[in-house]
Scaffold this active site. Structure first.
Site, PDB file in Angstrom:
ATOM      1  N   LYS A   1       8.659   1.966   0.885  1.00 34.17           N
ATOM      2  CA  LYS A   1       7.866   3.018   1.520  1.00 34.17           C
ATOM      3  C   LYS A   1       8.814   3.911   2.322  1.00 34.17           C
ATOM      4  O   LYS A   1       9.749   3.408   2.969  1.00 34.17           O
ATOM      5  CB  LYS A   1       6.829   2.359   2.435  1.00 34.17           C
TER       6      LYS A   1
ATOM      7  N   SER B   1      -2.150   3.588   3.749  1.00 37.62           N
ATOM      8  CA  SER B   1      -1.219   4.681   3.664  1.00 37.62           C
ATOM      9  C   SER B   1      -0.067   4.436   2.695  1.00 37.62           C
ATOM     10  O   SER B   1       0.626   5.372   2.318  1.00 37.62           O
ATOM     11  CB  SER B   1      -0.634   4.958   5.050  1.00 37.62           C
TER      12      SER B   1
ATOM     13  N   SER C   1      -2.823  -0.833   5.605  1.00 37.73           N
ATOM     14  CA  SER C   1      -2.088   0.042   4.684  1.00 37.73           C
ATOM     15  C   SER C   1      -1.339  -0.653   3.556  1.00 37.73           C
ATOM     16  O   SER C   1      -0.835   0.023   2.664  1.00 37.73           O
ATOM     17  CB  SER C   1      -1.099   0.903   5.456  1.00 37.73           C
TER      18      SER C   1
HETATM   19  N1  GLN Z   1      -5.831   3.626   7.562  1.00 36.55           N
HETATM   20  C1  GLN Z   1      -5.452   3.178   8.860  1.00 36.55           C
HETATM   21  C2  GLN Z   1      -5.014   4.351   9.690  1.00 36.55           C
HETATM   22  O1  GLN Z   1      -5.137   5.432   9.229  1.00 36.55           O
HETATM   23  C3  GLN Z   1      -4.348   2.143   8.741  1.00 36.55           C
HETATM   24  C4  GLN Z   1      -3.048   2.749   8.450  1.00 36.55           C
HETATM   25  C5  GLN Z   1      -1.936   1.752   8.347  1.00 36.55           C
HETATM   26  O2  GLN Z   1      -2.141   0.551   8.228  1.00 36.55           O
HETATM   27  N2  GLN Z   1      -0.724   2.253   8.457  1.00 36.55           N
HETATM   28  O3  GLN Z   1      -4.572   4.233  10.786  1.00 36.55           O
END
Ligand code: GLN
Length: 473
Positions: free
Chosen positions: A77, A152, A176
């Site tokens: 990532k 994400s 994510s």
């Molecule tokens: N979807 C969640 C957020 O927008 C989790 C994101 C993540 O785990 N980085 O914060």
């Protein structure tokens, strides 16, 4: 579509059946064929990867000892620092920034012999659940390109699902890794907080962030976890624990284990998703586990608490992007104007929304009412889990309330997007381990993931259950 697993590739390379270079070229060929459509990567590091593969092939030829991931193509990532290689967090504000050091997980992967193929797309600074918040355009779900891969870490999930890499790393602050794994039909692991080093992971919400793998199989996830986990003196929140032993437990089965079913689970899941969860309980019961009802009354407040704690930490972490120390700068007549211009143009809408939410929650006069209250809820959630784990070994829930959704479905309503993480967020708040395992399909024949939740340092138990679910699928 079925692609060779990490375990298979590592074995074949070690035994000389195939070269690491040939394996890499097969993966790069698939990148050539489909990447323009999928956009899994911000950067493909083909030349570096070729050099690394040649090194593995030389080691095989010379009969030198090989790491457990020798020659296996792995994607990262793009929020993990890679020395001299652009690391953007899919944000304009970091475009062009080349870190002067490697994240600990990157060093560990290299030591294990992995061949790093590139940096994957994400929601800007890991804020989102669909990868639509990337400043460089969204990633498409390889299983249905009209739909999102989740987020994400959507690029990391898509890279594995499309066969661009045999495994990848993502980061999980509120879901994510697990949610995109579920939406792309993969295994995704969020380790216990402190099990994998965060050194060199660009911080979103430091008390919640953890790195973990995406793979096709539970065995592959165990292999990658064993390579990246373990104490790191460079991360002050790293636990004083060796990497958990996971490969050795995969065949132990679930005979006599107690599997928790949440009786007061938040509503709103698609019927097919709930049907798959029921099937998972039935399969484990048939294989000798007992199903026990547990109550987690604070679970319903997890999302609210998270959207105070995470933005609060983010507002502080993101203060460093000021146009002076990293990436882009927008020139202006004086210093304050330069800060404002750089941050206005460098950050996207969702990141700005989080910074404003977090700054507000931490401001004098509101701190106790918002941030302080959220921390109390966080404690209640941990207490609820502690009580539940007195009567069960793991808890099963859906990973995501829905299968992969079409682009644009939730972009107009931030709350609808936030609700994607209703089942994944509580684990991050508690600091526990959790993973998503594919368990059949739901609406539109798209994959459904079942989430296995375990207490802190419960990785071995969690992997036992996950392996059994995989066998039962
Ligand atoms: N979807 C969640 C957020 O927008 C989790 C994101 C993540 O785990 N980085 O914060």
């Amino acid at each position: 579509m079925s692609f060779p697993t990490v375990a298979q590739l590592a074995r074949d390379i070690r035994e000389g059946k195939v070269t690491a270079s040939a394996v890499l070229e097969e993966h790069l060929k698939r990148v050539d064929e489909r990447e323009s459509e999928i956009h899994a990567f911000n950067l493909v590091t083909a030349e570096n990867a070729r050099a690394a593969a040649v090194e593995v092939d030389r080691a095989v030829q010379a009969g030198k000892p090989l790491g457990p991931l020798a020659g296996v193509p792995i994607a990262l990532k793009d929020n993990m620092c890679t020395r001299g290689i652009e690391t953007t967090c899919s944000s304009k504000i970091l475009e062009g920034w080349k870190p002067p050091y490697d994240a600990t997980v990157v060093t560990k992967l290299r030591e294990a012999g992995a061949v790093i193929v590139g940096k994957t797309n994400l929601d800007e600074f890991a804020m989102g659940s669909s990868t639509e918040n990337s400043a460089f355009g969204p990633t498409r779900n390889p299983l249905d390109t009209s739909r999102v891969p989740g987020g994400s870490s959507g690029g990391s999930a898509a890279a594995v699902a499309a066969g661009f890499a045999a495994a990848s790393l993502g980061s999980d602050t509120g879901g994510s890794i697990r949610q995109p794994a579920a939406l792309c039909g993969l295994v995704g692991v969020k380790p216990t907080y402190g099990v994998v080093s965060r050194y060199g992971l660009v911080a979103f919400a430091s008390s919640l962030d953890q790195i973990g793998p995406f793979t096709h199989t539970v065995e592959d996830a165990a292999l990658v976890m064993e390579s990246i986990a373990g104490h790191d003196p460079m991360d002050s929140t790293s636990l004083l624990q060796p990497a958990p032993s996971l490969l050795s437990v995969l065949d132990q089965g679930v005979q006599g284990m107690r599997i928790g079913r949440v009786v007061d689970m938040p509503e709103g899941s698609e019927p097919d998703v709930l049907e798959r969860l029921d099937a998972a309980f039935a399969a484990l019961k048939e294989r000798g586990a007992a199903i026990v009802d547990v109550k987690l009354p604070s679970l319903q407040f997890g999302l609210t608490a998270y959207y105070l704690v995470a933005p609060a930490e983010a507002s502080s972490n993101l203060a460093r992007y000021d146009g002076v120390r990293y990436g882009m700068r927008v020139d202006a007549p004086d210093l304050n104007a330069m800060y404002a211009a750089t941050r206005s143009q460098g950050f996207g809408a969702e990141v700005k929304r989080r910074i404003m939410l977090g700054t507000y929650a931490l401001s004098a006069g509101y701190y106790d009412a918002y941030y302080g209250k959220a921390l109390k809820v966080r404690r209640l959630i941990a207490d609820d889990f502690a009580k539940a784990y007195q009567s069960c070994d793991v808890v099963l829930t859906p990973t995501s309330p829905s299968v992969a959704f079409p682009f644009g479905d939730k972009t107009a309503d931030p709350l609808a997007m936030y609700l994607c993480d209703v089942f994944t967020i509580p684990t991050n708040l508690a600091g526990h381990a959790a993973m998503s395992v594919p368990f059949g399909t739901g609406a539109h024949s798209l994959p459904v993931g079942v989430q296995v939740l375990a207490p802190a340092l419960g990785e071995a138990t969690m992997f036992r259950v996950a392996a059994e679910l995989e066998r039962a699928r």
